[in-house]
Design an enzyme around this catalytic site. Structure first.
Site, PDB file in Angstrom:
ATOM      1  N   GLY A   1       1.412  -0.856  -0.255  1.00  0.00           N
ATOM      2  CA  GLY A   1       0.327   0.126  -0.290  1.00  0.00           C
ATOM      3  C   GLY A   1       0.784   1.376  -0.013  1.00  0.00           C
ATOM      4  O   GLY A   1       2.177   0.810   0.414  1.00  0.00           O
TER       5      GLY A   1
ATOM      6  N   GLN B   1       3.142  10.125   0.755  1.00  0.00           N
ATOM      7  CA  GLN B   1       4.294   9.769   0.956  1.00  0.00           C
ATOM      8  C   GLN B   1       5.636   9.429  -0.265  1.00  0.00           C
ATOM      9  O   GLN B   1       6.225   8.963  -0.292  1.00  0.00           O
ATOM     10  CB  GLN B   1       4.447   7.463   1.220  1.00  0.00           C
TER      11      GLN B   1
ATOM     12  N   CYS C   1       6.072  -0.142   7.859  1.00  0.00           N
ATOM     13  CA  CYS C   1       5.428   1.014   6.970  1.00  0.00           C
ATOM     14  C   CYS C   1       6.634   1.127   5.847  1.00  0.00           C
ATOM     15  O   CYS C   1       7.485   1.372   7.006  1.00  0.00           O
ATOM     16  CB  CYS C   1       4.846   2.417   7.831  1.00  0.00           C
ATOM     17  N   LEU C   2       6.468   1.206   4.516  1.00  0.00           N
ATOM     18  CA  LEU C   2       7.690   2.381   3.949  1.00  0.00           C
ATOM     19  C   LEU C   2       8.053   3.576   4.202  1.00  0.00           C
ATOM     20  O   LEU C   2       9.246   3.533   4.307  1.00  0.00           O
ATOM     21  CB  LEU C   2       6.859   2.129   2.495  1.00  0.00           C
TER      22      LEU C   2
ATOM     23  N   HIS D   1      -3.983   1.138   7.940  1.00  0.00           N
ATOM     24  CA  HIS D   1      -2.875   1.868   7.662  1.00  0.00           C
ATOM     25  C   HIS D   1      -3.305   3.655   6.469  1.00  0.00           C
ATOM     26  O   HIS D   1      -2.427   4.708   7.032  1.00  0.00           O
ATOM     27  CB  HIS D   1      -2.236   1.085   7.244  1.00  0.00           C
ATOM     28  N   GLU D   2      -3.921   3.053   5.477  1.00  0.00           N
ATOM     29  CA  GLU D   2      -3.234   3.651   4.025  1.00  0.00           C
ATOM     30  C   GLU D   2      -4.316   4.891   4.279  1.00  0.00           C
ATOM     31  O   GLU D   2      -4.078   6.036   4.171  1.00  0.00           O
ATOM     32  CB  GLU D   2      -3.894   3.702   3.257  1.00  0.00           C
TER      33      GLU D   2
ATOM     34  N   HIS E   1      -2.588   7.332   7.497  1.00  0.00           N
ATOM     35  CA  HIS E   1      -2.034   8.376   6.557  1.00  0.00           C
ATOM     36  C   HIS E   1      -2.145   9.053   6.161  1.00  0.00           C
ATOM     37  O   HIS E   1      -1.755  10.934   6.110  1.00  0.00           O
ATOM     38  CB  HIS E   1      -1.198   7.334   5.110  1.00  0.00           C
TER      39      HIS E   1
HETATM   40 CO    CO Z   1       2.673   3.212   5.826  1.00  0.00          CO
END
Ligand code: CO
Length: 193
Positions: free
Chosen positions: A48, A53, A95-96, A137-138, A141
């Protein structure tokens, strides 16, 4: 198409509530934004990615839904909102924007999301399990929330020094990547000036 730099923990844009997308305004660029997001997510092996991001202040995210080993579907959510939620479960999350950090995070097991899809059409998505977690999660964000905010108080305290250290490492990695990138495209950049 391009792989974009993923903003890391410490970047201010990750803490900002993203702007509601006016579909007509972004319609033209949407295809290339989504392509970049997909490429970036794939390169980073994520499931995701939210627009902020990669530095875009847009309430827009993608989530990869794996049906099986080979089969998957990429779901685009624009201006998403969780309208129903139930159950709760704790599982490891990452998380990225916080590479290498994983922690047991509490999430709803089932959610109903209202959003617009990539065509600008309203959709209602009911998800369970991993997909439900990815949506939460997204959407977090897009509201400036990271999974580390959801951890128990004690864990947060323990994480503080770890995060401080990691933040420095991520900044260093980003810096060296950018330097390499500039060198690689140096000629092109000069000729475009
Ligand atoms: Co994330």
């Amino acid at each position: 198409m391009a792989i974009r730099r993923i903003c890391k923990y410490g970047d201010k844009i990750l803490r900002k509530k993203t702007k509601q997308v006016d579909f007509k305004t972004v319609k033209k660029e949407l295809k290339s934004i989504l392509k970049d997001m997909l490429e970036t997510m794939e390169a980073a092996k994520g499931i995701g990615l939210s627009a902020n991001q990669i530095g875009l202040d847009l309430k827009l995210a993608i989530v990869r839904y794996r049906k099986s080993e080979e089969e998957f579907e990429d779901i685009v959510i624009i201006n998403p909102e969780i309208v129903e939620q139930s159950g709760s479960s704790v599982s490891e999350e990452g998380c990225l924007s916080l590479p290498g950090l994983f922690a047991k995070t509490k999430r709803f097991t089932k959610v109903k999301v209202l959003a617009l899809n990539e065509k600008g059409l309203p959709v209602e998505l009911v998800a369970e399990g991993l997909l439900a977690k990815a949506f939460q999660h997204e959407i977090d964000h897009l509201n400036g929330i990271l999974f580390i905010d959801k951890l128990p108080f004690i864990t947060k305290i323990k994480l503080k020094p770890v995060l401080r250290k990691l933040k420095k490492e991520w900044a260093k990695i980003d810096e060296s990547k950018q330097r390499k990138g500039n060198r690689a495209t140096g000629d092109r950049v000069t000729s475009e000036r």
